[in-house]
Design an enzyme around this catalytic site. Sequence first.
Site, PDB file in Angstrom:
ATOM      1  N   ASP A  68       0.834  -1.205   0.000  1.00  0.00           N
ATOM      2  CA  ASP A  68       0.000   0.000   0.000  1.00  0.00           C
ATOM      3  C   ASP A  68       0.870   1.256   0.000  1.00  0.00           C
ATOM      4  OD1 ASP A  68       0.732  -0.737   2.689  1.00  0.00           O
ATOM      5  OD2 ASP A  68      -0.703   0.748   3.439  1.00  0.00           O
ATOM      6  N   GLU A 133      -0.066  -0.884   5.834  1.00  0.00           N
ATOM      7  CA  GLU A 133       1.012  -0.316   6.635  1.00  0.00           C
ATOM      8  C   GLU A 133       0.857   1.185   6.795  1.00  0.00           C
ATOM      9  OE1 GLU A 133       4.857   1.357   7.854  1.00  0.00           O
ATOM     10  OE2 GLU A 133       3.752   1.794   6.019  1.00  0.00           O
TER      11      GLU A 133
END
Length: 377
Positions: A68, A133
């Site tokens: 991400d 994250e």
Amino acid sequence: MSEILDLTSDLIRRPSVTPDDKGCQSLLAKRLARAGLAIERLRYGEVDNLWATHGRGGPVLVFLGHTDVVPPGPLEKWTSPPFEPTVRNGRLYGRGAADMKSGVAAMTLALEVFVREHPQHEGTIALLVTSDEEGPTNLDGVRRVAEEFRCRGQPIDWCVVGEPSSAEKFGDVMRVGRRGSLSARLVVRGVQGHVAYPDKVRNPIHLAAPALAELAATKWDDGNDEFPPTSMQISNVHAGTGALNVVPGELGVDFNFRFCTESTADSLRERVEAILRRHGLDFDIAWDLSGEPFLTRDGALRAAASAAAHEICGIEPEANTGGGTSDGRFIAPLGAEVVELGPVNASIHKIDEHVALDELEKLPGLYLAVAKRLLAS
């Protein structure tokens, strides 16, 4: 295009803003399955997690990353579109180029090469990747996977996090620990009313100001040889109805501690709430512990990572505990040694994020060198 440039570019093309993986992990899983790794998909809520392993038993070496990225921000400010990988002036540009699609691509290629060259290696080598994250809570990413591993009894001896740790030159910094992160949302209650009648109101801004000043001025600890002193920062203050003649009934304050091993989350909570009570505030406070501090002392992993950086980057990395937090904070409590080693972080989260091509070409070799030192038979 080189293999690492090709794979990193393929990942950048996927606009995987947290928590949407946009197919990044499927791309990695196909490659790693072809290389002979066992693939397990761990999806929790809207979050994808990939666990790819080769070998059996211990010791267990895990490479950890995330697919991400943060939002690109104003598209018109980018020199080239953030999700169209672009090479110019010796750099690869795109959201995630440094944080951390280059690292994920490099770890993937390193694992492919390692299992091909060392099919009978010692122990287990693995890749763990999440799409959560960069999010605000990280509830269903590595935090949740670590809980699953704890239930399974899945050991991890060593963990290399591919975050962009380098400051000025590739390989110049290796993170060997991180401070803990403790956030709070404070609500101070007063009595709303007209500004012309101060005797009929209790202004929560006025009431809270001395307490906030004391919190900001407090020395929480002195730090130690491995960590700087604990710091507290107020990030948001909310109050008011929008009218100039109305005293608000509530004040909201968000603040965060980055704390070292000289303080604990419990001690910080107790000290903050004691200050608020001493100032006579009517308050509620909600706490969120994002992670405890951790430190990897001298051992096999630090030695292997330092030697690999010297070999591949031609530099002896400085071992420190600076920066923010990473998903390593969820792996360390499993008993693992954890280091963070990756490209230069100067452009991360910025407009025109990029990674230098010469760094990118060396990155798979850096992770491969670590693996060889720890698991090659």
